[in-house]
Enzyme design. Sequence first.
Site: not given
Ligand code: F0G
Length: 458
Positions: A72, A124-125, A215, A217, A258, A450
């Site tokens: 832990y 990102f969304d 960010d 990824a 990623k 979506h």
């Molecule tokens: N930032 C970027 C640039 C991303 O592409 C994603 C996720 C996230 C943050 C969020 O990360 O999924 O680990 O919570 N992108 C995926 C996609 C879902 O299909 O592009 P996560």
Amino acid sequence: MELPFSESYKIKVVETIRKSTRQEREQWIKEAGYNLFNLKSDQVFIDLLTDSGTGAMSDRQWAELMKGDESYAGASSYYKLKAAIKDILGFEYFLPTHQGRAAENVLFSTLIKEGHKIPGNAHFDTTKGHIEFRKATAVDCTIDEAYVVEQEHPFKGNLDLNKLEKVLKENGAENVPMIIVTLTCNTSGGQPVSLKNMREVRALADTYGVKIVYDSARFAENAYFIKLREEGYGDRSIREIVSEMFSYADAMTMSSKKDAIVNMGGFIAMKDKELFKAATTYNIMFEGFITYGGMSGRDMNALAQGLYEGTEFEYLQTRIKQVEYLGAKLDEYGIRYQRPVGGHAIFVDALQILPNVPREQFPAQTLGVELYLEAGIRGVEIGTLLADRDPVTRENRYPELEFLRLAIPRRVYTNNHMDVVAAALKNVFDRKDTITSGYKIIYEAPIMRHFTVELEKV
Ligand code: F0G
């Protein structure tokens, strides 16, 4: 004779995938409400829905799982990951989270307040979602070239410094807690940011006294593009480039699914101890204790190993050459996409392929369904369904472009699969005159529609 290019790995474990008939697919997609997210994975032959968490781990990563320490507190796996993050990314402090959006949740809980403005390059969304959830505003400062599909620009992820300075000047540091730089910029098509741009953003941030958060990824794919495209970096190793990139950031959020090639995981890293302490409270509350956050020990081990593998030039070259291979096939067939090809995906221009489907009938979604019907290939709509409705008028927001994103999982498919994808798209393109209608919505959630939308043929 010059030897041809080949992959930097060989295959040890395989997973069977199954072709289906068109008749089966017609039934399945109807049952799925014409929403590709609702398909079962065994109804899909080649799955290009996302490159997130869908990569193949290496033998070494699997071996690391066995060495995971599930204590832990104070697990060796935490220290292994901490050392890898320091070594590769240069951050002193870090907190594990279960994925990228969890890292955003924790860091933004620490830094973002109502009314704040958060400039960046096409957030990102989930990033935008976490900003708007806190009644703050994400301001897109991407360069205009990013939105011209056919324009070749080496760094379509770059921030426009004039747009950025305007936000900083108008709002002041007290209302701008951070600038977010997304590497690579997923929303603009997996497009990289140059090191020159990162330096300039740093200088501007320093002038106004504002933090920079990356960010991250797809940071390694970004570094690969810098090595290939930016003057002065051709001789630098990926790790040297990565190290310079992060020298200009105060903190980072990471979706490890990623470029760190694991199926689940994420983290926040930062240079400042005070920020670490403040974020720790939220991490303990939302994710878990400091030394595991949202991750099991074995997963932290695999992630540490993945950070090393994901920043090897030969691996990145293999990966991105595959995306380019698909792009070259599409060129051959005259199919338009966001140029140049991105690091993780190709964003196909649905308005070119299906010019007869009206915008209000979702051409990119229609293309996604057609490609699925054609060959069992699953992409994802980056168009009007994703853009959702205006929060005030509740009318559809029509984005400038309607894309079908074909995201390529890491180390999973071969170029033969890419040939199938390209040929299937060409077949749809060839019968574009017969596709004159799309879909209408019969159910949509209040936000993020979506994922769960249900559609019906017009
Ligand atoms: N930032 C970027 C640039 C991303 O592409 C994603 C996720 C996230 C943050 C969020 O990360 O999924 O680990 O919570 N992108 C995926 C996609 C879902 O299909 O592009 P996560």
